[in-house]
Design a protein around this motif. Structure first.
Motif, PDB file in Angstrom:
ATOM      1  N   GLU A  49       0.830  -1.194   0.000  1.00  0.00           N
ATOM      2  CA  GLU A  49       0.000   0.000   0.000  1.00  0.00           C
ATOM      3  C   GLU A  49       0.864   1.244   0.000  1.00  0.00           C
ATOM      4  N   SER A 117      -7.651  -5.344 -10.001  1.00  0.00           N
ATOM      5  CA  SER A 117      -8.887  -4.574 -10.087  1.00  0.00           C
ATOM      6  C   SER A 117      -9.057  -4.010 -11.496  1.00  0.00           C
ATOM      7  N   CYS A 122      -7.177   1.979  -9.900  1.00  0.00           N
ATOM      8  CA  CYS A 122      -6.288   0.942  -9.356  1.00  0.00           C
ATOM      9  C   CYS A 122      -5.285   0.418 -10.383  1.00  0.00           C
ATOM     10  N   ASP A 125      -1.686   0.017  -9.047  1.00  0.00           N
ATOM     11  CA  ASP A 125      -1.579  -1.095  -8.100  1.00  0.00           C
ATOM     12  C   ASP A 125      -1.632  -2.441  -8.819  1.00  0.00           C
ATOM     13  N   SER A 126      -2.504  -2.555  -9.826  1.00  0.00           N
ATOM     14  CA  SER A 126      -2.610  -3.810 -10.565  1.00  0.00           C
ATOM     15  C   SER A 126      -1.325  -4.099 -11.334  1.00  0.00           C
TER      16      SER A 126
END
Length: 131
Positions: A49, A117, A122, A125-126
């Motif tokens: 995160e 996602s 996102c 992040d993916s």
């Protein structure tokens, strides 16, 4: 960050052993049993995160920093193994990689499932998960 998240890695290990007693010669002591062993690790990794995005502070920030660090070491270990070089593999830099050492290197089969996602917010992040 999901408020109900445990923010931790989980490893469930199952070791299965079988012993096959071979028949010996009549009048001789039986030979030692042939033992076969298998090991199954089911691993649930906490997601990395961005502390700046979640606004985490205090103990949560320390927890997130350690999780991100262990994921980073795991990435370096997998990268080193994928290159196939004889370079140093940093197994001991993280408890996670040390526990998974025999499942990542050697005579093993490894399958990975990633949770991605489809949301545009996102995407970064993916992509980081896929790396």
């Amino acid at each position: 960050m999901n408020a109900a998240s445990s923010r931790s890695h989980t490893i469930f290990t199952m070791v299965i052993e079988t012993a096959d007693q071979a028949a010996g010669e009549p009048g001789q002591p039986p030979p030692p049993p042939l033992i076969k062993a298998g090991k199954l690790n089911l691993v649930d990794l906490a997601g990395s995160e961005r502390i700046s995005q979640t606004g985490t502070t205090g103990a949560g920030m320390l927890e997130a920093t350690k999780i991100n660090g262990s994921l980073s070491v795991l990435g370096r270990v997998i990268g080193g193994l994928a290159e196939g070089s004889k370079a140093h593999i940093p197994w001991r830099e993280s408890k996670l990689t040390l526990l998974l050492k025999d499942s990542l290197g050697g005579n093993t089969r490894t399958a990975m499932v990633a949770n991605l996602s489809p949301s545009r917010i996102c995407v970064e992040d993916s992509i980081a998960t896929l790396r």
